[in-house]
Design a protein around this motif. Structure first.
Motif, PDB file in Angstrom:
ATOM      1  N   PRO A  12      -8.002  52.210  53.908  1.00 32.88           N
ATOM      2  CA  PRO A  12      -8.106  52.794  52.569  1.00 32.88           C
ATOM      3  C   PRO A  12      -9.554  52.691  52.107  1.00 32.88           C
ATOM      4  CG  PRO A  12      -7.277  50.555  52.407  1.00 32.88           C
ATOM      5  CD  PRO A  12      -7.512  50.823  53.883  1.00 32.88           C
ATOM      6  N   LEU A  14     -12.643  53.785  49.009  1.00 33.86           N
ATOM      7  CA  LEU A  14     -13.138  54.420  47.794  1.00 33.86           C
ATOM      8  C   LEU A  14     -14.654  54.259  47.788  1.00 33.86           C
ATOM      9  CD1 LEU A  14     -12.834  55.626  44.943  1.00 33.86           C
ATOM     10  CD2 LEU A  14     -12.457  53.301  44.098  1.00 33.86           C
ATOM     11  N   GLU A  16     -17.183  54.503  50.122  1.00 37.18           N
ATOM     12  CA  GLU A  16     -17.732  53.591  51.135  1.00 37.18           C
ATOM     13  C   GLU A  16     -18.551  54.360  52.174  1.00 37.18           C
ATOM     14  OE1 GLU A  16     -17.312  50.470  50.599  1.00 37.18           O
ATOM     15  OE2 GLU A  16     -15.336  50.121  49.685  1.00 37.18           O
ATOM     16  N   GLY A  79      -5.758  54.336  43.631  1.00 41.36           N
ATOM     17  CA  GLY A  79      -5.679  52.892  43.843  1.00 41.36           C
ATOM     18  C   GLY A  79      -5.345  52.523  45.279  1.00 41.36           C
ATOM     19  N   ALA A 101     -12.571  49.096  54.272  1.00 37.93           N
ATOM     20  CA  ALA A 101     -13.601  49.964  54.832  1.00 37.93           C
ATOM     21  C   ALA A 101     -15.008  49.394  54.658  1.00 37.93           C
ATOM     22  CB  ALA A 101     -13.526  51.329  54.156  1.00 37.93           C
ATOM     23  N   ASP A 102     -15.123  48.296  53.930  1.00 38.38           N
ATOM     24  CA  ASP A 102     -16.462  47.854  53.524  1.00 38.38           C
ATOM     25  C   ASP A 102     -17.117  46.899  54.515  1.00 38.38           C
ATOM     26  OD1 ASP A 102     -14.726  45.823  53.158  1.00 38.38           O
ATOM     27  OD2 ASP A 102     -15.264  45.386  51.084  1.00 38.38           O
ATOM     28  N   GLN A 104     -16.151  44.119  55.457  1.00 33.53           N
ATOM     29  CA  GLN A 104     -15.887  42.691  55.223  1.00 33.53           C
ATOM     30  C   GLN A 104     -14.858  42.187  56.226  1.00 33.53           C
ATOM     31  OE1 GLN A 104     -15.657  42.726  50.524  1.00 33.53           O
ATOM     32  NE2 GLN A 104     -16.420  40.780  51.253  1.00 33.53           N
ATOM     33  N   LYS A 138     -14.592  34.566  42.642  1.00 32.28           N
ATOM     34  CA  LYS A 138     -13.491  35.235  43.323  1.00 32.28           C
ATOM     35  C   LYS A 138     -12.776  34.273  44.273  1.00 32.28           C
ATOM     36  CE  LYS A 138     -13.076  39.311  45.976  1.00 32.28           C
ATOM     37  NZ  LYS A 138     -13.865  40.454  46.368  1.00 32.28           N
ATOM     38  N   ARG A 206     -20.085  41.586  51.712  1.00 31.92           N
ATOM     39  CA  ARG A 206     -20.186  43.032  51.542  1.00 31.92           C
ATOM     40  C   ARG A 206     -21.608  43.473  51.820  1.00 31.92           C
ATOM     41  NH1 ARG A 206     -18.355  47.769  49.226  1.00 31.92           N
ATOM     42  NH2 ARG A 206     -16.158  47.537  48.683  1.00 31.92           N
ATOM     43  N   GLN A 210     -20.586  47.927  46.115  1.00 32.54           N
ATOM     44  CA  GLN A 210     -20.035  46.744  45.458  1.00 32.54           C
ATOM     45  C   GLN A 210     -18.523  46.827  45.387  1.00 32.54           C
ATOM     46  OE1 GLN A 210     -21.862  46.828  41.635  1.00 32.54           O
ATOM     47  NE2 GLN A 210     -21.298  48.942  41.243  1.00 32.54           N
ATOM     48  N   THR A 211     -17.923  45.720  44.932  1.00 32.41           N
ATOM     49  CA  THR A 211     -16.465  45.676  44.896  1.00 32.41           C
ATOM     50  C   THR A 211     -15.908  46.769  43.997  1.00 32.41           C
ATOM     51  OG1 THR A 211     -14.520  44.353  44.343  1.00 32.41           O
ATOM     52  CG2 THR A 211     -16.528  43.909  43.103  1.00 32.41           C
ATOM     53  N   ARG A 217      -8.736  42.928  37.669  1.00 32.79           N
ATOM     54  CA  ARG A 217      -7.919  42.572  38.821  1.00 32.79           C
ATOM     55  C   ARG A 217      -7.082  41.332  38.545  1.00 32.79           C
ATOM     56  NH1 ARG A 217     -12.200  41.887  43.200  1.00 32.79           N
ATOM     57  NH2 ARG A 217     -10.431  41.814  44.606  1.00 32.79           N
TER      58      ARG A 217
HETATM   59  N1  UDP Z   1     -10.217  50.659  47.673  1.00 31.06           N
HETATM   60  C1  UDP Z   1      -9.482  51.837  47.557  1.00 31.06           C
HETATM   61  N2  UDP Z   1      -9.116  52.269  46.308  1.00 31.06           N
HETATM   62  C2  UDP Z   1      -9.433  51.577  45.160  1.00 31.06           C
HETATM   63  C3  UDP Z   1     -10.156  50.369  45.299  1.00 31.06           C
HETATM   64  C4  UDP Z   1     -10.539  49.951  46.562  1.00 31.06           C
HETATM   65  O1  UDP Z   1      -9.154  52.468  48.566  1.00 31.06           O
HETATM   66  O2  UDP Z   1      -9.068  52.010  44.083  1.00 31.06           O
HETATM   67  C5  UDP Z   1     -10.608  50.194  49.012  1.00 31.06           C
HETATM   68  C6  UDP Z   1     -12.085  49.870  49.154  1.00 31.06           C
HETATM   69  O3  UDP Z   1     -12.846  51.006  49.447  1.00 31.06           O
HETATM   70  C7  UDP Z   1     -12.058  48.887  50.306  1.00 31.06           C
HETATM   71  C8  UDP Z   1     -10.764  48.132  50.059  1.00 31.06           C
HETATM   72  O4  UDP Z   1      -9.953  48.972  49.249  1.00 31.06           O
HETATM   73  O5  UDP Z   1     -11.975  49.547  51.550  1.00 31.06           O
HETATM   74  C9  UDP Z   1     -10.991  46.792  49.380  1.00 31.06           C
HETATM   75  O6  UDP Z   1     -11.759  46.982  48.208  1.00 31.06           O
HETATM   76  P1  UDP Z   1     -12.989  46.042  47.818  1.00 31.06           P
HETATM   77  O7  UDP Z   1     -13.802  45.721  49.027  1.00 31.06           O
HETATM   78  O8  UDP Z   1     -13.703  46.671  46.676  1.00 31.06           O
HETATM   79  O9  UDP Z   1     -12.218  44.754  47.321  1.00 31.06           O
HETATM   80  P2  UDP Z   1     -12.670  43.233  47.432  1.00 31.06           P
HETATM   81  O10 UDP Z   1     -13.240  43.006  48.798  1.00 31.06           O
HETATM   82  O11 UDP Z   1     -13.661  43.035  46.349  1.00 31.06           O
HETATM   83  O12 UDP Z   1     -11.402  42.476  47.200  1.00 31.06           O
END
Ligand code: UDP
Ligand code: MG
Length: 322
Positions: A12, A14, A16, A79, A101-102, A104, A138, A206, A210-211, A217
């Motif tokens: 998934p 958003l 990236e 989402g 996708a980021d 991480q 976090k 990352r 950014q997140t 959340r």
């Molecule tokens: N993501 C998405 N839709 C959203 C928010 C996030 O598809 O509305 C994806 C985002 O691109 C990433 C993954 O969900 O691939 C996790 O998001 P993020 O890295 O921002 O979260 P974190 O690592 O901060 O928990």
């Protein structure tokens, strides 16, 4: 020899765009490592959750060089839960792996996930970001979130909401992921009787962007936990929750009122200036309200009893079983 296992990878995303080429390259390499026993067909499903940074164009480029890449583009941002649900719906593999996708999450964990699923006899294996590269706030709130969830749900994982997970196909076809419920997928799966495990996985900071989740959340995580607890425990017997609390409130309120009535009628004490009276009345009314709410819930449950479904592992000897 048994059939080769087919695999769907769901990503998934958003906004990236900067990460996608590198991610795809790593997934390709990582897949080559899964040599023994070899995999059957692989599909890499990118679900573009309404990106506006050119992610879709990068995905098309990847698709041109690798026919295993498949793309779903949402018309707007729905989402992460929605993106995962869409990927789950389309996945065709025996095994399904999800990853963020980021960058991480580390694609080189793919083979470890497959191994853990097969050797542990699990239906779902969740990653555990044991050494987590995220800001302190976090890591801290996530620890609390995981402890509370584990305590309340009885599903004891260190890291519920790790993006990196592997599922058997039955699991993704069966769990209902909507709202922000992706945070609780292991709970949803365990609820249906699937066997859930976890392994420690590598986690990276990352690199780009950014997140995508703001401070909201935390609130939405909490509300979803409450909704989940209610739906899993009480949806089939709502009176047990509302009726219980309602009855208690009614009884305490009645007790107070009887006591006050005794004072008024027998001891001839006046009820003016007795705040307790208001509490008594309030508790009785609230009690009746809650109890009726429970009864209403029972009526709703009753009328949809036929559509309640139970998760089935095997069915043997039924002629028309699908
Ligand atoms: N993501 C998405 N839709 C959203 C928010 C996030 O598809 O509305 C994806 C985002 O691109 C990433 C993954 O969900 O691939 C996790 O998001 P993020 O890295 O921002 O979260 P974190 O690592 O901060 O928990
Ligand atoms: Mg991330």
């Amino acid at each position: 020899m048994t059939e080769k296992r087919t695999l769907s990878i769901i990503v998934p995303l958003l906004n990236e765009a900067e990460s996608l080429r590198e991610l795809h390259g790593k997934i390709q390499q990582a897949l080559q490592e899964v040599a023994e026993p070899p995999l059957g067909e692989v599909e890499i499903i990118f679900v573009d959750d309404g990106s506006t940074d050119g992610s879709f164009e990068v995905l098309q480029e990847l698709r041109a060089s690798d026919a295993r890449v498949k793309i779903v583009q949402f018309r707007r941002n729905f989402g992460k839960s929605a993106a995962l649900a869409e990927g789950f719906r389309r996945a065709r593999g025996d095994y399904v792996i999800t990853m963020d996708a980021d960058l991480q999450d580390d694609p080189f964990e793919i083979k470890n996930l497959i191994q853990a699923l097969e050797q542990g006899g699990f239906d779902l294996v969740s990653g555990w970001k044991k050494k987590r590269r995220d800001p302190f706030i976090k890591r801290f709130t996530s620890k609390i979130f995981n402890a509370v969830t584990s305590f309340l749900t009885g599903v004891h994982l260190h890291d519920m909401n790790c993006g990196l997970k592997i599922y058997r196909r039955e699991v993704v076809k069966s769990v209902q992921v909507y709202g922000q419920r992706h945070r609780f997928i292991p709970v949803l799966a365990a609820e249906e009787g699937f066997r859930v495990g976890e392994i420690a996985v590598q986690h990276h900071a990352r690199k780009y962007g950014q997140t995508k989740f703001g401070p909201s959340r935390f609130l939405s995580g909490l509300l979803d936990l409450i909704s989940l607890l209610f739906l899993s425990r009480y949806v089939k017997r709502p009176l047990h929750l509302f009726g219980g609390i309602g009855l208690l409130s009614f009884l305490v309120g009645s007790g107070i009122n009887i006591y006050l009535a005794y004072e008024r009628l027998v001891l001839h004490k006046y009820l003016t200036n007795r705040p307790l009276l208001f509490l008594g009345i309030l508790l009785v009314i609230v009690g009746i309200q809650l109890f009726s709410l429970g009864l209403l819930g029972e009526m709703i449950t009753e009328s949809r009893a036929e559509s309640l479904h139970y998760s089935i592992r095997n069915e043997i000897g039924f002629e028309d079983a699908a």
